[in-house]
Design an enzyme around this catalytic site. Structure first.
Site, PDB file in Angstrom:
ATOM      1  CE  LYS A  22      -1.785   1.773   3.985  1.00 51.84           C
ATOM      2  NZ  LYS A  22      -1.564   3.218   4.053  1.00 51.84           N
ATOM      3  CG  ASN A  23       2.425   2.760   3.542  1.00 55.43           C
ATOM      4  OD1 ASN A  23       1.241   3.033   3.335  1.00 55.43           O
ATOM      5  ND2 ASN A  23       2.931   2.649   4.764  1.00 55.43           N
ATOM      6  CB  CYS A 117      -4.693  11.856  11.124  1.00 55.91           C
ATOM      7  SG  CYS A 117      -4.531  10.091  11.104  1.00 55.91           S
ATOM      8  NE  ARG A 122      -0.012  10.717   9.910  1.00 55.88           N
ATOM      9  CZ  ARG A 122      -0.463   9.658   9.257  1.00 55.88           C
ATOM     10  NH1 ARG A 122      -1.686   9.258   9.428  1.00 55.88           N
ATOM     11  NH2 ARG A 122       0.320   8.991   8.440  1.00 55.88           N
ATOM     12  CG  ASP A 307       2.771   1.889   9.348  1.00 55.59           C
ATOM     13  OD1 ASP A 307       2.323   2.741  10.131  1.00 55.59           O
ATOM     14  OD2 ASP A 307       2.866   2.080   8.114  1.00 55.59           O
ATOM     15  NE  ARG A 400      -7.401   4.368   5.392  1.00 56.33           N
ATOM     16  CZ  ARG A 400      -6.583   5.103   6.110  1.00 56.33           C
ATOM     17  NH1 ARG A 400      -6.865   5.422   7.339  1.00 56.33           N
ATOM     18  NH2 ARG A 400      -5.438   5.528   5.594  1.00 56.33           N
TER      19      ARG A 400
END
Ligand code: UD1
Length: 420
Positions: A22-23, A117, A122, A307, A400
């Site tokens: 994803k990233n 967020c 952030r 993460d 997500r």
């Protein structure tokens, strides 16, 4: 609203294919805006965040075609709109990554501020500071960043005040079409940055040093098209390794880059997992043993990834001994602690950035609520070993960032289903 129902207590075992990252996919999709030629991406993960980014590209005027195997073709021949609206940016911070490419190619862009967020404030000051150093005029009006560089961006030496993944990516992309050479100092070194750099090089950009803290980019007037395969998701891989390990089971992961997992594999070994690696596979075996508690402190790559913090907290929750977990990247990333304690964990919070996890022998099922993407999976991990049936609410957070979660978990023997 969808929920996950998990019957705990199954020892997991089996083989899983790791999805595309994803990233890496999100910045690479944003980077397709840098060229008018067609770009085809393979191994794009099928995720809500990817869908959001594709919607954003389409809203800007790019032509996007997705086939049944999630090969994504983007042609941004002509952009019809240079404004990324709040509605799309608010759901996903990575939308902000279109700022650099839009500004570099069109000399003008308007992108909504990502806003607060759940995991922390952030800010985007480093993104803006870097673009200003490249000659952009920037003002923030009504929640939008309005950036202008009518004469084009100019290469610059940019010293980032802190290590930021998104900031490094936005500036790398912008620098590809700037006049002259850009040097990014204190750049992020994450494997996903290397993937973005390799993608930009495949478009014809002159980029070097990606994967180190000094990235050098010689701007070019235009870039071409390419076909590119997104790298495997190291965070998804690490998460499924823990899924097997927390049940004292075993797993073989294929289609990944073991080296990119780095410290994740080392921590798993310290906690008692037997690990073997090959060119593109990893095997983990807990041999039916309970894990041993190990301290964790998050930091930029090659340090321990934020993460993976929540997942390692779940693993420590059932370990022998006590572990200290320090979160240094985001100021509010312990929302899973209260939910884990509802499952019978014994975790104390010491301020916003430190948690002390006293390992317990058993967790017990309870209704819990997913709070953010990675935290949500940490509840799945806890539920896999909790006695009884756990219902996890608000799992849209998991969708997500984790592809086909029920199928993957079922494939290795978990009793999990989606209910509404
Ligand atoms: C990316 C990842 C996210 C991961 C994070 C840290 C993507 C799509 N997301 O997020 O999954 O958790 O890296 O590895 O790749 N900061 C500033 N000013 C800035 C930019 C950042 O102060 O201009 C701060 C942030 O508030 C945070 C820290 O720097 O405290 C790291 O943020 P950053 O690396 O930018 O994270 P993201 O790129 O948003």
């Amino acid at each position: 609203m969808d929920k996950l129902q998990i019957q705990g207590g199954q020892k997991l075992a089996g083989t899983l294919r790791v999805s595309g990252a994803k990233n890496a996919a999100l910045p690479i999709l944003a980077a397709t805006l840098l060229t008018s030629e067609a770009v085809t991406l393979s191994k794009t993960p099928h995720l809500q965040d990817v869908t959001t980014m594709i919607e954003l590209l389409a809203c800007l005027g790019a032509d996007v075609v997705v086939d049944e195997r999630m090969n994504v073709q983007v042609t941004a021949a002509q952009l019809t709109n240079l404004k990324a609206p709040y509605e799309l940016v608010k759901t996903m911070r990575a939308s902000f990554l279109v700022l650099g490419p839009l500004l570099a190619r069109h000399g003008s862009a308007e992108v909504s501020l990502p806003g607060g967020c759940a995991i922390g404030s952030r800010p985007v000051d480093q993104h803006l500071k870097g673009l200003q150093a490249m000659g952009a005029a920037i003002e923030v009006v009504d929640g939008y960043v309005k950036a202008q560089a009518q004469q084009g961006l100019k290469g610059a030496d940019i010293y980032m005040d802190l290590v930021t993944v998104g900031g490094t990516e936005n500036l790398m992309m912008a620098a590809c079409l700037a006049q002259g050479t850009t040097r990014l100092y204190n750049a992020a070194c994450e494997p996903e940055i290397i993937d973005l750099g390799n993608f930009l090089a495949a478009l014809g950009a002159r980029v070097s040093g990606h994967g180190t803290s000094e990235i050098v980019i010689e701007g070019r007037p235009e870039l071409g098209g390419c076909q590119y395969q997104i790298m495997p998701d190291r965070i998804e891989a690490g998460t499924y390794l823990i899924a097997a390990a927390i049940t004292q089971g075993s797993i073989r992961l294929v289609d990944l880059q073991p080296a990119a997992l780095g410290v994740i594999l080392e921590k798993l070994q310290q906690m008692g997992a037997q690990i073997k690696t090959g060119d593109d596979w990893v095997e983990l075996d807990m041999q039916g043993r309970r894990p041993v508690a190990v301290d964790i402190e998050t930091s930029p790559y090659p340090g321990f990834p934020t993460d993976m913090q929540a997942q390692f907290m779940a693993f420590n929750a059932v370990a022998k001994g006590t572990a200290t977990i320090r979160e240094t990247i985001f100021e509010n990333r312990f929302m899973h602690v209260h939910e884990m304690n509802r499952l019978g964990a014994n975790i104390e919070l010491h301020g916003p950035s430190m948690a002390v996890v006293h390992g317990v022998e058993e967790l017990k099922a309870a209704p819990v609520m997913a709070t953010d993407l990675r935290a949500s999976f940490s509840l799945v991990l806890a539920a896999l070993v909790a006695e009884g049936t756990t219902i996890i609410d608000r799992i849209y957070h998991i969708d997500r960032g984790y592809e086909t979660i029920e199928e993957k978990l079922q494939q290795i023997g978990a009793q999990v289903r989606r209910v509404s």
